[in-house]
Each structure stands twice: as structure tokens, then as C-alpha cells.
Write a protein that holds these residues in place. Structure first.
Motif, short mmCIF file in Angstrom:
data_model
loop_
_atom_site.label_atom_id
_atom_site.label_comp_id
_atom_site.label_asym_id
_atom_site.label_seq_id
_atom_site.Cartn_x
_atom_site.Cartn_y
_atom_site.Cartn_z
N UNK A 44 0.73 -1.28 0.01
CA UNK A 44 0.05 -0.01 -0.07
C UNK A 44 1.15 1.26 0.10
N UNK A 45 0.33 2.11 -0.87
CA UNK A 45 1.14 3.67 -1.04
C UNK A 45 0.22 4.58 -1.41
N UNK A 46 0.49 5.73 -1.47
CA UNK A 46 -0.38 6.71 -1.62
C UNK A 46 -1.30 6.43 -3.17
N UNK A 47 -0.34 6.06 -3.91
CA UNK A 47 -1.12 6.02 -5.43
C UNK A 47 -2.18 4.98 -5.30
N UNK A 48 -1.57 3.58 -4.79
CA UNK A 48 -2.45 2.57 -4.68
C UNK A 48 -3.68 2.49 -3.84
N UNK A 49 -3.49 3.22 -2.72
CA UNK A 49 -4.55 3.49 -1.85
C UNK A 49 -5.69 4.41 -2.40
N UNK A 50 -5.30 5.54 -3.13
CA UNK A 50 -6.09 6.41 -3.92
C UNK A 50 -6.70 5.81 -4.74
N UNK A 51 -6.40 4.78 -5.60
CA UNK A 51 -6.86 4.18 -6.82
C UNK A 51 -7.86 3.17 -6.02
#
Length: 78
Positions: A44-51
Motif C-alpha cells: 500500500x502506498x499513496x497511489x495504490x490507496x487512492x486508486x
């Protein structure tokens, strides 16, 4: 972990954007981070969580037949 797991999220910051939308900062548990990795195969990172959150919100709105989205600026002005 099964599909029916539920996790708590905490909104820790909301920043209104010039276009009327808003950016949210979430806090989530280590258990959710583990679940996310197990189910998606990615950390999990900012991009994957945002998606993930964008898809979850869209699906929830679709499921509830919500056709009107109120700009955050209108909510914050109240």
C-alpha cells in the motif's frame, strides 16, 4: 482474510481544491495494510490507496444510485 472483512478508516485532513473537489488524508490500520497486500499483491502506498478508495467510492455511489455529487466547496461554505 475473507472478502467480508471490515476495517476502520479515519479522515485526518481534508483540503479543498480550487475546482470544488477535495483531497483527503486517511489513516488506516496495519491490519488493513496487510489485507491490501494480500488481496492486491502490492504494497500500500499513496497511489495504490487512492486508486482503491476512488474505486470503492464510485462503486458505493453506483450501488446506491447516487447521481448527484456535491462539490466540497459547497459543503465547506455552510
Amino acid at each position: 482474510m475473507g472478502e467480508d472483512n471490515q476495517f476502520d478508516f479515519k479522515v485526518v485532513n481534508v483540503v479543498p481544491n480550487p475546482d470544488g473537489s477535495a483531497s483527503y488524508e486517511f489513516e488506516y490500520s496495519d491490519e488493513f495494510a496487510d489485507f491490501f497486500k494480500e488481496t492486491t499483491g502490492t504494497e500500500i502506498n499513496e497511489e495504490s490507496f487512492q486508486s482503491f478508495m476512488t474505486k470503492a467510492i464510485k462503486e458505493n455511489l453506483k450501488e446506491k444510485d447516487a447521481s448527484n455529487i456535491i462539490p466540497m466547496s459547497k459543503i465547506l461554505d455552510k
